[in-house]
Design a protein around this motif. Sequence first.
Motif, PDB file in Angstrom:
ATOM      1  N   LEU A  35       8.028  -0.334  -0.230  1.00  0.00           N
ATOM      2  CA  LEU A  35       6.995  -1.362  -0.214  1.00  0.00           C
ATOM      3  C   LEU A  35       7.559  -2.642  -0.818  1.00  0.00           C
ATOM      4  O   LEU A  35       8.254  -2.592  -1.829  1.00  0.00           O
ATOM      5  N   SER A  36       7.255  -3.775  -0.211  1.00  0.00           N
ATOM      6  CA  SER A  36       7.716  -5.047  -0.771  1.00  0.00           C
ATOM      7  C   SER A  36       6.698  -6.140  -0.474  1.00  0.00           C
ATOM      8  O   SER A  36       5.922  -6.046   0.478  1.00  0.00           O
ATOM      9  N   ALA A  37       6.701  -7.147  -1.329  1.00  0.00           N
ATOM     10  CA  ALA A  37       5.820  -8.301  -1.159  1.00  0.00           C
ATOM     11  C   ALA A  37       6.236  -9.358  -2.169  1.00  0.00           C
ATOM     12  O   ALA A  37       7.002  -9.085  -3.098  1.00  0.00           O
ATOM     13  N   ASP A  38       5.718 -10.571  -1.977  1.00  0.00           N
ATOM     14  CA  ASP A  38       5.928 -11.607  -2.977  1.00  0.00           C
ATOM     15  C   ASP A  38       5.358 -11.131  -4.309  1.00  0.00           C
ATOM     16  O   ASP A  38       4.479 -10.266  -4.352  1.00  0.00           O
ATOM     17  N   ASP A  39       5.850 -11.714  -5.403  1.00  0.00           N
ATOM     18  CA  ASP A  39       5.407 -11.334  -6.746  1.00  0.00           C
ATOM     19  C   ASP A  39       4.021 -11.919  -7.015  1.00  0.00           C
ATOM     20  O   ASP A  39       3.850 -12.911  -7.718  1.00  0.00           O
ATOM     21  N   THR A  40       3.028 -11.278  -6.399  1.00  0.00           N
ATOM     22  CA  THR A  40       1.622 -11.640  -6.595  1.00  0.00           C
ATOM     23  C   THR A  40       0.842 -10.335  -6.761  1.00  0.00           C
ATOM     24  O   THR A  40       1.405  -9.239  -6.656  1.00  0.00           O
ATOM     25  N   SER A  41      -0.452 -10.470  -6.951  1.00  0.00           N
ATOM     26  CA  SER A  41      -1.274  -9.261  -7.074  1.00  0.00           C
ATOM     27  C   SER A  41      -1.260  -8.453  -5.777  1.00  0.00           C
ATOM     28  O   SER A  41      -1.539  -7.256  -5.793  1.00  0.00           O
ATOM     29  N   GLU A  42      -0.924  -9.080  -4.642  1.00  0.00           N
ATOM     30  CA  GLU A  42      -0.831  -8.365  -3.365  1.00  0.00           C
ATOM     31  C   GLU A  42       0.114  -7.169  -3.483  1.00  0.00           C
ATOM     32  O   GLU A  42      -0.179  -6.089  -2.968  1.00  0.00           O
ATOM     33  N   PHE A  43       1.242  -7.362  -4.156  1.00  0.00           N
ATOM     34  CA  PHE A  43       2.212  -6.274  -4.307  1.00  0.00           C
ATOM     35  C   PHE A  43       1.596  -5.131  -5.111  1.00  0.00           C
ATOM     36  O   PHE A  43       1.708  -3.966  -4.725  1.00  0.00           O
ATOM     37  N   CYS A  44       0.952  -5.446  -6.214  1.00  0.00           N
ATOM     38  CA  CYS A  44       0.332  -4.399  -7.039  1.00  0.00           C
ATOM     39  C   CYS A  44      -0.740  -3.648  -6.258  1.00  0.00           C
ATOM     40  O   CYS A  44      -0.845  -2.430  -6.364  1.00  0.00           O
ATOM     41  N   HIS A  45      -1.519  -4.366  -5.468  1.00  0.00           N
ATOM     42  CA  HIS A  45      -2.550  -3.707  -4.655  1.00  0.00           C
ATOM     43  C   HIS A  45      -1.907  -2.812  -3.588  1.00  0.00           C
ATOM     44  O   HIS A  45      -2.414  -1.725  -3.300  1.00  0.00           O
ATOM     45  N   LYS A  46      -0.797  -3.238  -3.011  1.00  0.00           N
ATOM     46  CA  LYS A  46      -0.105  -2.436  -1.997  1.00  0.00           C
ATOM     47  C   LYS A  46       0.381  -1.122  -2.604  1.00  0.00           C
ATOM     48  O   LYS A  46       0.203  -0.045  -2.017  1.00  0.00           O
ATOM     49  N   VAL A  47       0.981  -1.184  -3.793  1.00  0.00           N
ATOM     50  CA  VAL A  47       1.471   0.034  -4.455  1.00  0.00           C
ATOM     51  C   VAL A  47       0.287   0.903  -4.886  1.00  0.00           C
ATOM     52  O   VAL A  47       0.300   2.123  -4.688  1.00  0.00           O
TER      53      VAL A  47
END
Length: 67
Positions: free
Chosen positions: A7-19
């Motif tokens: 899983l990868s994403a920009d360093d935003t809350s989006e990444f935390c929600h994805k995990v």
Amino acid sequence: MKLYRFLSADDTSEFCHKVTDALNKGWELYGSPTYAFDAAKGVMRCGQAVVKEKDGDYSPDMKLGAQ
């Protein structure tokens, strides 16, 4: 079978929600998270590998996120 996703994403809350979403769907953290600068976009990016045990046979046509 054992399934693997990165899983990868920009360093935003989006990444935390994805995990968090993956963990709540039965995936488990695998290894340490990664953090790197994306020079093309000018942002920091996060990554985390996750794994999941599942009955059945693996196929490269599987949509891993739907498992």
